[in-house]
Design an enzyme around this catalytic site. Structure first.
Site, PDB file in Angstrom:
ATOM      1  N   LYS A 201       0.915  -1.249  -0.103  1.00 27.57           N
ATOM      2  CA  LYS A 201      -0.060  -0.050  -0.075  1.00 27.57           C
ATOM      3  C   LYS A 201       0.850   1.322  -0.126  1.00 27.57           C
ATOM      4  CE  LYS A 201      -3.265   3.069   0.621  1.00 27.57           C
ATOM      5  NZ  LYS A 201      -4.242   3.419  -0.524  1.00 27.57           N
ATOM      6  N   CYS A 255      -3.537  11.002   1.418  1.00 28.07           N
ATOM      7  CA  CYS A 255      -2.650   9.491   1.153  1.00 28.07           C
ATOM      8  C   CYS A 255      -1.414   9.752   0.649  1.00 28.07           C
ATOM      9  CB  CYS A 255      -3.768   8.713   0.410  1.00 28.07           C
ATOM     10  SG  CYS A 255      -5.049   8.067   1.146  1.00 28.07           S
TER      11      CYS A 255
HETATM   12  N1  LIG Z   1     -10.197   7.761   2.394  1.00 31.58           N
HETATM   13  C1  LIG Z   1      -9.565   7.104   1.638  1.00 31.58           C
HETATM   14  O1  LIG Z   1      -9.746   7.440   0.454  1.00 31.58           O
HETATM   15  C2  LIG Z   1      -8.708   6.195   2.010  1.00 31.58           C
HETATM   16  C3  LIG Z   1      -8.237   5.321   1.060  1.00 31.58           C
HETATM   17  C4  LIG Z   1      -7.265   4.229   1.382  1.00 31.58           C
HETATM   18  C5  LIG Z   1      -6.874   4.327   2.562  1.00 31.58           C
HETATM   19  N2  LIG Z   1      -7.285   4.999   3.546  1.00 31.58           N
HETATM   20  C6  LIG Z   1      -6.666   5.037   5.029  1.00 31.58           C
HETATM   21  O2  LIG Z   1      -7.941   4.323   5.799  1.00 31.58           O
HETATM   22  C7  LIG Z   1      -7.629   4.718   7.106  1.00 31.58           C
HETATM   23  C8  LIG Z   1      -8.923   5.427   7.469  1.00 31.58           C
HETATM   24  O3  LIG Z   1      -9.079   6.593   6.747  1.00 31.58           O
HETATM   25  P1  LIG Z   1     -10.485   7.351   6.679  1.00 31.58           P
HETATM   26  O4  LIG Z   1     -10.501   8.289   5.369  1.00 31.58           O
HETATM   27  O5  LIG Z   1     -11.704   6.429   6.853  1.00 31.58           O
HETATM   28  O6  LIG Z   1     -10.326   8.126   7.793  1.00 31.58           O
HETATM   29  P2  LIG Z   1     -11.612   9.178   8.464  1.00 31.58           P
HETATM   30  O7  LIG Z   1     -11.112  10.257   9.344  1.00 31.58           O
HETATM   31  O8  LIG Z   1     -12.516   9.486   7.627  1.00 31.58           O
HETATM   32  O9  LIG Z   1     -12.330   8.035   9.516  1.00 31.58           O
HETATM   33  C9  LIG Z   1     -11.862   7.471  10.563  1.00 31.58           C
HETATM   34  C10 LIG Z   1     -12.800   7.239  11.567  1.00 31.58           C
HETATM   35  O10 LIG Z   1     -12.319   6.640  12.605  1.00 31.58           O
HETATM   36  C11 LIG Z   1     -12.736   7.305  14.034  1.00 31.58           C
HETATM   37  N3  LIG Z   1     -11.844   6.626  15.060  1.00 31.58           N
HETATM   38  C12 LIG Z   1     -10.984   7.166  15.531  1.00 31.58           C
HETATM   39  N4  LIG Z   1     -10.351   6.452  16.669  1.00 31.58           N
HETATM   40  C13 LIG Z   1     -11.200   5.639  16.873  1.00 31.58           C
HETATM   41  C14 LIG Z   1     -11.397   4.692  17.670  1.00 31.58           C
HETATM   42  N5  LIG Z   1     -10.071   4.450  18.633  1.00 31.58           N
HETATM   43  N6  LIG Z   1     -12.302   3.885  17.737  1.00 31.58           N
HETATM   44  C15 LIG Z   1     -13.296   4.033  16.820  1.00 31.58           C
HETATM   45  N7  LIG Z   1     -13.325   4.953  15.956  1.00 31.58           N
HETATM   46  C16 LIG Z   1     -12.143   5.801  15.903  1.00 31.58           C
HETATM   47  C17 LIG Z   1     -12.911   8.724  13.752  1.00 31.58           C
HETATM   48  O11 LIG Z   1     -13.864   9.435  14.512  1.00 31.58           O
HETATM   49  C18 LIG Z   1     -13.208   8.635  12.260  1.00 31.58           C
HETATM   50  O12 LIG Z   1     -14.719   8.747  12.227  1.00 31.58           O
HETATM   51  C19 LIG Z   1      -6.644   5.400   7.036  1.00 31.58           C
HETATM   52  O13 LIG Z   1      -5.446   4.962   7.547  1.00 31.58           O
HETATM   53  C20 LIG Z   1      -6.289   5.953   5.490  1.00 31.58           C
HETATM   54  O14 LIG Z   1      -5.091   6.513   5.311  1.00 31.58           O
HETATM   55  C21 LIG Z   1      -8.048   6.087   3.155  1.00 31.58           C
END
Ligand SMILES: NC(=O)c1ccc[n+]([C@@H]2O[C@H](COP(=O)([O-])OP(=O)(O)OC[C@H]3O[C@@H](n4cnc5c(N)ncnc54)[C@H](O)[C@@H]3O)[C@@H](O)[C@H]2O)c1
Length: 398
Positions: A201, A255
């Site tokens: 990734k 990202c």
């Molecule tokens: N958004 C994208 O396009 C994308 C694509 C590929 C990978 N990712 C990866 O996926 C992961 C999540 O990204 P995202 O965009 O969904 O983030 P985001 O910020 O949209 O969502 C994360 C959620 O997790 C919650 N959270 C934080 N700590 C927590 C805990 N201890 N228990 C429960 N909930 C908790 C937050 O309140 C939030 O709602 C990251 O590692 C990101 O790099 C994101």
């Protein structure tokens, strides 16, 4: 295996939870933000993503998806929490650690724990370590990494169609996790170990960053040599084995602008090219600021009054409203901080606390210097008076 607990209901966790619920799984979603939990339990969504509302509404109505502040017992636990960095680009896996601690009391024999968050190499093994510290016999559960690679705007489709990589801490964990993904993914589900999956990734995003850095460096060189970089790239790409990407005002988003640092932090001196690519992309943004300031200064000298500068676009890429790590937003802020008279334009945003958002047609009419920072579709058909100074960092006025 029917009950799934998804930890983190953001851009990745919520679409995943809603998709699984629509596939018939019994899904318990967990988030630490109360308003997020309440919104989802009303069948509504707190993020912008096409089709997600329909999936969430159907999932909640059928009682297949429920959100809460704490986990419950389940067969499969999916962790999709943020993985940002601390000061100095040091990876921050605190959210992963606290999510792991939160599920520990609910884990039973034969459960699968899947880390979907983009993670520094070794994080999946760290999850195992944390579970051991919490008193779990990790030889009796399956732990794996399955990184997410969806494109915002197309998440619901890509969650199903994209190929996936699964790497477990043991071959059995890999196999069990692959079997699970095959129940809802139409793409291929490929097996490896946890560290390789994590690095895969990070490699994907570093590959993009490095290739964009090449294009950004070319754009700076072409400016120096008096060559149109867009024409140059379109010509070189006629070579059957060359595909130069497009330059821009930098690289943004949460990202590509973030994940390469996970490699650089761990790789140190050996991560030369990946670090340099990050630096080139950051430099391109600073270079762009200087370019605009010089144009505004030339205008002022010639006309004996300050230039009005239109900053066209604030988002981190075309046709979205996402401002995370956006070079365009950084440039606009910096120009204002340097006392330029700016008009902030972002057709995908109605209002913003930091700037009055100006309509793009009005901005083009009022401004003396028009700076294209993001290639939004609205900008491609603008009629621009020949007297205006135009600086196009994204090739929209090619
Ligand atoms: N958004 C994208 O396009 C994308 C694509 C590929 C990978 N990712 C990866 O996926 C992961 C999540 O990204 P995202 O965009 O969904 O983030 P985001 O910020 O949209 O969502 C994360 C959620 O997790 C919650 N959270 C934080 N700590 C927590 C805990 N201890 N228990 C429960 N909930 C908790 C937050 O309140 C939030 O709602 C990251 O590692 C990101 O790099 C994101």
């Amino acid at each position: 295996m029917e009950k799934i607990c998804v930890i983190g209901l953001g851009y990745i966790g919520l679409p995943t939870a809603a998709l699984l619920a629509n596939k018939g799984y019994d899904v318990h979603g967990v988030d630490v933000v109360e308003s997020t939990v309440e919104t989802i339990n009303r069948g509504e969504i707190h993020i912008v993503e096409p089709e997600l509302d329909t999936f969430v509404q159907a999932a909640v109505k059928s009682e297949k998806l429920k959100a809460a502040l704490t986990p419950v017992e389940a067969d499969i636990f999916i962790i999709a929490v943020p993985t940002p960095f601390h000061e100095g680009y040091v990876p921050n896996i605190d959210y992963v650690v606290s999510a792991t601690k939160a599920i520990a009391p609910y884990l039973k024999e034969n459960n699968i724990v899947i880390l979907e968050s983009t993670s520094p190499v070794g994080t999946t093994h760290k999850v195992e370590e944390v579970l051991k510290e919490e008193g779990i016999d990790t030889s009796k559960v399956y732990i794996a990494h399955c990184p997410e690679r969806v494109l915002p705007g197309q998440i619901m489709r890509e969650l199903v169609e994209n190929d996936r990589i699964v790497g477990g801490t043991t071959p059995e964990a890999t196999q069990k996790t692959v079997e699970f993904y095959k129940t809802f993914v139409d793409g291929e589900v490929l097996s490896t170990d946890a560290k390789t999956a994590e690095m895969a990734k990070l490699t994907e995003n570093s590959f993009r960053d490095t290739n964009i850095a090449f294009a950004n460096e070319l754009s700076i060189l072409c400016d120096k040599f008096g060559i149109d970089v867009w024409e140059l790239i379109s010509l070189t790409n006629r070579h059957p084995r060359v595909n130069v990407l497009q330059p821009g005002a930098g690289v943004g988003g949460h990202c590509i602008a973030v994940d390469p640092w996970f490699i650089v932090h761990a790789g140190g001196e050996d991560a030369k090219m990946i670090r340099t690519a990050r630096e080139v992309n950051t430099y391109k943004t600073e270079w762009a600021i200087e370019k605009v300031k010089n144009a505004a200064l030339s205008f002022e000298k010639e006309h004996q009054r300050k230039a009005i500068v239109a900053c066209m676009g604030l988002a981190f890429k075309p046709n979205i409203d996402d401002l995370r790590e956006s070079p365009a937003l950084y440039i606009t802020r910096q120009l204002r901080a340097d006392n330029l008279d700016i008009l902030a334009v972002e057709p995908n945003i109605e209002s913003f606390s930091e700037f009055d958002i100006v309509d793009y047609n009005n901005a083009v009419n009022q401004a003396d210097v028009i700076v294209f920072l993001v290639g939004h579709k609205e900008f491609s058909s603008l009629e621009i008076n020949k007297n205006k100074i135009v600086i196009d960092f994204c090739g929209i006025i090619k």
